[in-house]
Motif scaffolding. Sequence first.
Motif, PDB file in Angstrom:
ATOM      1  N   GLN A   5       4.895  17.410  12.532  1.00 48.64           N
ATOM      2  CA  GLN A   5       4.459  18.608  12.450  1.00 48.64           C
ATOM      3  C   GLN A   5       3.971  19.053  10.561  1.00 48.64           C
ATOM      4  OE1 GLN A   5       7.068  21.786  13.312  1.00 48.64           O
ATOM      5  NE2 GLN A   5       7.292  21.219  15.815  1.00 48.64           N
ATOM      6  N   LEU A   6       4.524  18.603  10.403  1.00 41.47           N
ATOM      7  CA  LEU A   6       4.244  18.622   8.729  1.00 41.47           C
ATOM      8  C   LEU A   6       3.944  17.603   8.082  1.00 41.47           C
ATOM      9  CD1 LEU A   6       7.478  21.051   7.977  1.00 41.47           C
ATOM     10  CD2 LEU A   6       5.072  21.745   8.849  1.00 41.47           C
ATOM     11  N   ALA A   7       3.704  16.758   8.664  1.00 42.02           N
ATOM     12  CA  ALA A   7       3.266  15.145   8.137  1.00 42.02           C
ATOM     13  C   ALA A   7       2.400  14.240   9.124  1.00 42.02           C
ATOM     14  CB  ALA A   7       4.428  14.416   7.063  1.00 42.02           C
ATOM     15  N   PRO A   8       1.857  14.668   9.628  1.00 39.08           N
ATOM     16  CA  PRO A   8       1.839  13.525  10.485  1.00 39.08           C
ATOM     17  C   PRO A   8       0.503  12.484   9.782  1.00 39.08           C
ATOM     18  CG  PRO A   8       0.498  15.603  10.249  1.00 39.08           C
ATOM     19  CD  PRO A   8       0.960  16.315   9.357  1.00 39.08           C
ATOM     20  N   SER A   9       0.444  12.222   9.190  1.00 42.56           N
ATOM     21  CA  SER A   9      -0.089  11.306   8.525  1.00 42.56           C
ATOM     22  C   SER A   9       0.720   9.904   7.974  1.00 42.56           C
ATOM     23  CB  SER A   9      -1.095  11.442   7.967  1.00 42.56           C
ATOM     24  OG  SER A   9      -1.186  12.386   7.108  1.00 42.56           O
ATOM     25  N   TYR A  10       1.477  10.335   7.789  1.00 49.04           N
ATOM     26  CA  TYR A  10       2.828   9.389   7.704  1.00 49.04           C
ATOM     27  C   TYR A  10       3.653   8.911   8.398  1.00 49.04           C
ATOM     28  CZ  TYR A  10       6.258   7.405   3.907  1.00 49.04           C
ATOM     29  OH  TYR A  10       6.683   7.017   3.587  1.00 49.04           O
ATOM     30  N   PRO A  11       3.912   7.356   7.970  1.00 48.88           N
ATOM     31  CA  PRO A  11       4.692   7.319   9.262  1.00 48.88           C
ATOM     32  C   PRO A  11       5.654   7.773   9.467  1.00 48.88           C
ATOM     33  CG  PRO A  11       3.732   5.047   7.118  1.00 48.88           C
ATOM     34  CD  PRO A  11       3.824   6.455   6.918  1.00 48.88           C
ATOM     35  N   ARG A  12       6.104   7.031  11.246  1.00 45.98           N
ATOM     36  CA  ARG A  12       6.875   8.028  11.911  1.00 45.98           C
ATOM     37  C   ARG A  12       8.277   7.160  11.961  1.00 45.98           C
ATOM     38  NH1 ARG A  12       3.345  10.834  12.886  1.00 45.98           N
ATOM     39  NH2 ARG A  12       4.759  11.746  11.322  1.00 45.98           N
ATOM     40  N   GLN A  13       8.288   5.892  11.358  1.00 47.30           N
ATOM     41  CA  GLN A  13       9.548   5.294  11.402  1.00 47.30           C
ATOM     42  C   GLN A  13       8.787   4.430  10.440  1.00 47.30           C
ATOM     43  OE1 GLN A  13      12.142   5.116  13.015  1.00 47.30           O
ATOM     44  NE2 GLN A  13      12.216   7.320  13.833  1.00 47.30           N
ATOM     45  N   ILE A  16       8.774  11.733  -4.895  1.00 47.74           N
ATOM     46  CA  ILE A  16       8.733  10.853  -4.153  1.00 47.74           C
ATOM     47  C   ILE A  16       7.358  12.583  -3.558  1.00 47.74           C
ATOM     48  CG2 ILE A  16       9.075  12.016  -1.955  1.00 47.74           C
ATOM     49  CD1 ILE A  16      11.765  10.637  -2.397  1.00 47.74           C
ATOM     50  N   GLY A  17       7.342  13.568  -4.269  1.00 48.50           N
ATOM     51  CA  GLY A  17       6.267  14.181  -3.922  1.00 48.50           C
ATOM     52  C   GLY A  17       5.118  13.997  -4.512  1.00 48.50           C
ATOM     53  N   ARG A  18       5.246  13.465  -6.007  1.00 52.24           N
ATOM     54  CA  ARG A  18       3.617  13.940  -6.390  1.00 52.24           C
ATOM     55  C   ARG A  18       3.202  12.655  -6.251  1.00 52.24           C
ATOM     56  NH1 ARG A  18       3.477  11.101 -13.087  1.00 52.24           N
ATOM     57  NH2 ARG A  18       0.995  11.473 -13.109  1.00 52.24           N
ATOM     58  N   TRP A  19       4.135  11.115  -5.888  1.00 52.23           N
ATOM     59  CA  TRP A  19       3.035  10.538  -4.944  1.00 52.23           C
ATOM     60  C   TRP A  19       3.302   9.497  -4.123  1.00 52.23           C
ATOM     61  CZ3 TRP A  19       0.204   8.343  -9.072  1.00 52.23           C
ATOM     62  CH2 TRP A  19       0.790   8.283 -10.210  1.00 52.23           C
ATOM     63  N   VAL A  20       4.266  10.832  -3.207  1.00 58.64           N
ATOM     64  CA  VAL A  20       3.633  10.744  -1.855  1.00 58.64           C
ATOM     65  C   VAL A  20       3.518  12.292  -1.143  1.00 58.64           C
ATOM     66  CG1 VAL A  20       4.614   9.762   0.720  1.00 58.64           C
ATOM     67  CG2 VAL A  20       4.781   8.898  -1.201  1.00 58.64           C
ATOM     68  N   PRO A  21       1.868  12.761  -1.335  1.00 55.76           N
ATOM     69  CA  PRO A  21       1.952  14.315  -1.665  1.00 55.76           C
ATOM     70  C   PRO A  21       1.883  15.008  -0.095  1.00 55.76           C
ATOM     71  CG  PRO A  21      -0.160  13.038  -2.381  1.00 55.76           C
ATOM     72  CD  PRO A  21       0.640  11.609  -2.070  1.00 55.76           C
ATOM     73  N   ARG A  40       0.635  -1.402   0.156  1.00 56.11           N
ATOM     74  CA  ARG A  40      -0.101   0.379   0.324  1.00 56.11           C
ATOM     75  C   ARG A  40       0.836   1.440   0.445  1.00 56.11           C
ATOM     76  NH1 ARG A  40      -5.027  -1.216   3.867  1.00 56.11           N
ATOM     77  NH2 ARG A  40      -5.610  -2.763   3.352  1.00 56.11           N
ATOM     78  N   GLY A  41       2.020   1.161   0.067  1.00 48.79           N
ATOM     79  CA  GLY A  41       2.762   2.191   0.083  1.00 48.79           C
ATOM     80  C   GLY A  41       3.099   3.002   1.516  1.00 48.79           C
ATOM     81  N   MET A  42       2.831   2.399   2.475  1.00 46.39           N
ATOM     82  CA  MET A  42       3.074   3.100   3.713  1.00 46.39           C
ATOM     83  C   MET A  42       4.342   2.164   4.537  1.00 46.39           C
ATOM     84  SD  MET A  42       0.824   5.583   4.052  1.00 46.39           S
ATOM     85  CE  MET A  42       1.181   5.368   5.968  1.00 46.39           C
ATOM     86  N   THR A  43       5.038   2.273   3.503  1.00 45.49           N
ATOM     87  CA  THR A  43       6.557   1.124   4.708  1.00 45.49           C
ATOM     88  C   THR A  43       7.175   2.781   5.320  1.00 45.49           C
ATOM     89  OG1 THR A  43       8.478   2.084   2.990  1.00 45.49           O
ATOM     90  CG2 THR A  43       6.765  -0.071   2.652  1.00 45.49           C
ATOM     91  N   GLY A  44       7.616   3.915   5.514  1.00 40.46           N
ATOM     92  CA  GLY A  44       7.766   4.477   5.575  1.00 40.46           C
ATOM     93  C   GLY A  44       9.170   5.137   5.520  1.00 40.46           C
ATOM     94  N   VAL A  45       9.363   4.834   4.147  1.00 45.29           N
ATOM     95  CA  VAL A  45      10.190   4.782   3.547  1.00 45.29           C
ATOM     96  C   VAL A  45       9.897   5.662   2.091  1.00 45.29           C
ATOM     97  CG1 VAL A  45      12.581   3.988   1.757  1.00 45.29           C
ATOM     98  CG2 VAL A  45      11.864   3.106   4.007  1.00 45.29           C
ATOM     99  N   PRO A  46      10.001   6.742   2.277  1.00 49.91           N
ATOM    100  CA  PRO A  46       9.537   7.505   1.027  1.00 49.91           C
ATOM    101  C   PRO A  46       9.295   6.783  -0.774  1.00 49.91           C
ATOM    102  CG  PRO A  46       9.849   9.512   2.277  1.00 49.91           C
ATOM    103  CD  PRO A  46      10.804   7.888   2.782  1.00 49.91           C
ATOM    104  N   ILE A  47      11.115   6.693  -1.011  1.00 46.60           N
ATOM    105  CA  ILE A  47      10.786   6.580  -2.453  1.00 46.60           C
ATOM    106  C   ILE A  47      10.057   4.755  -2.640  1.00 46.60           C
ATOM    107  CG2 ILE A  47      12.934   5.167  -2.280  1.00 46.60           C
ATOM    108  CD1 ILE A  47      12.164   7.273  -5.001  1.00 46.60           C
ATOM    109  N   VAL A  48      10.257   4.247  -2.251  1.00 45.41           N
ATOM    110  CA  VAL A  48       9.657   2.772  -1.718  1.00 45.41           C
ATOM    111  C   VAL A  48       8.251   3.180  -2.187  1.00 45.41           C
ATOM    112  CG1 VAL A  48       8.875   0.839  -0.382  1.00 45.41           C
ATOM    113  CG2 VAL A  48      11.639   1.185  -0.554  1.00 45.41           C
ATOM    114  N   ASP A  49       7.458   4.072  -0.819  1.00 43.98           N
ATOM    115  CA  ASP A  49       6.212   3.899  -0.749  1.00 43.98           C
ATOM    116  C   ASP A  49       6.142   5.406  -2.125  1.00 43.98           C
ATOM    117  OD1 ASP A  49       6.010   3.366   1.040  1.00 43.98           O
ATOM    118  OD2 ASP A  49       6.081   5.210   2.481  1.00 43.98           O
ATOM    119  N   ALA A  50       6.625   5.621  -2.597  1.00 43.17           N
ATOM    120  CA  ALA A  50       6.627   6.548  -3.997  1.00 43.17           C
ATOM    121  C   ALA A  50       5.795   5.508  -5.074  1.00 43.17           C
ATOM    122  CB  ALA A  50       7.320   7.210  -4.613  1.00 43.17           C
TER     123      ALA A  50
END
Length: 471
Positions: free
Chosen positions: A443-451, A416-421, A319-329
Amino acid sequence: MPAALVWFRNDLRLADNPALQAALETGFEPIPVYIPAPHEEGKWAPGAASNAWRHRSLKALSHDLHQRGSRLVVRQGDSSQVLRDLIVESGAQALFWNRKYEPATQPRDAAIKQALRAQGFEVRSCNATLLVEPWDVQTKAGGPYKVFTPFYRNVMASLRARALYDAPTSLPAVPDALKGEGIEMLGLAPRLTWDRGFWDTWTPGETGAHEALDVFIDGALRGYLDQRDLPDRVATSMLSPHLHFGEIAPWRVIAQLEGARTAKLDTDIDGFIRQLVWREFAYHLMHHFPQTVEENLNPRFDGFAWEPATPSKLQAWQRGMTGVPIVDAGMRELWHTGVMHNRVRMIVGSFLTKHLRMHWLEGARWFWDTLVDADLANNTLGWQWIGGTGADAAPYFRVFNPVTQAQKFDPQARYIGRWVPELEALPVKVRFAPWESPELLRQLAPSYPRQPIVDLVQGRQAALAAYAGTG
């Protein structure tokens, strides 16, 4: 004139279609036939994304046939029995098809050919898919290749231009008495419109394939070698699904590339043709080592210490929620468009098989269901290569660092910005490894995994330790 069945499969085009051309040249009136038989594909029946593409490609083929006075006869059932029924009903005297190379379909086709020929029926199979047949390329010892570079040299040394045939301007009408089903009745299109994002990117069908080739030659071909690894731009051909479904012939692709050749484009054209030969290599391996669609090519890894496929981690990857942006993108691009940039495929594949150490088949099955260009030969080669278990996979112990890969190939984090907005509000430098700036991330991306779901350093070390145990 006598009639002949022309059995369409993954050759959904009228131009450069050897089976159709052979039927016409030998004096037959072709009856185009399509038989959906996923139950005959073994464990690798087409996935949902492939079916969505096939639905539109079949409609495009049907339209093209209607424009020429013919039509596509669609029947469901066992291929052998449907063909026999059609032969009786139509009075056809011959059967033509273009070869498939998958382990499950080759024996089926051989049995059909043998049985019909034994009854005195004319059957001819042709090559519409490859530049060279898998069995026509051999090492000096007479065996199959397992390393790409010598295979590539052999193919290029023997490659000869093939004749090009435009689509017929007209075709004989199919008798009204020969009934078929509507394409809509095959259930290939999704009931829910989860595929709607695909069609912002793709136009299935022969016309779409030729348009994609023209766009590539006029645009991304220039600078292809320098830019093909950059996922934030359209720098590749976008031909892979068109080639998989046979909407364009690989030899026509090469012919048009050669027609555009200039001194400035030499290296780019040669680099792209090399990628086409990688596709040939995948089919070569699948033909000679058919077990590898399920098993390691290199038996050294049969006892490798894969981790169990933890559902939560596997789902986070999917689902693209690993917490590693390029992987999730990459995983989100795949879900939205039905395709993923090739460089990113290597990154997400390495993350799954090395950092998470899950079996490459977990990734192969997910790609099979979600890629519009899902091709058994290419999918197998790609996943075994990145997992270290296949051909030409040296160094098998290579572990891609997803952070440094992103910094190198997506330096402005635009992909990354396109697919993990949800990360767009972060400074560019932070987007590659946001867990290193926990307060900004909170603060700026509260919905993204912390780790990340796995510590990258520990995951790499564990993978190397496991690979050390294969010796």
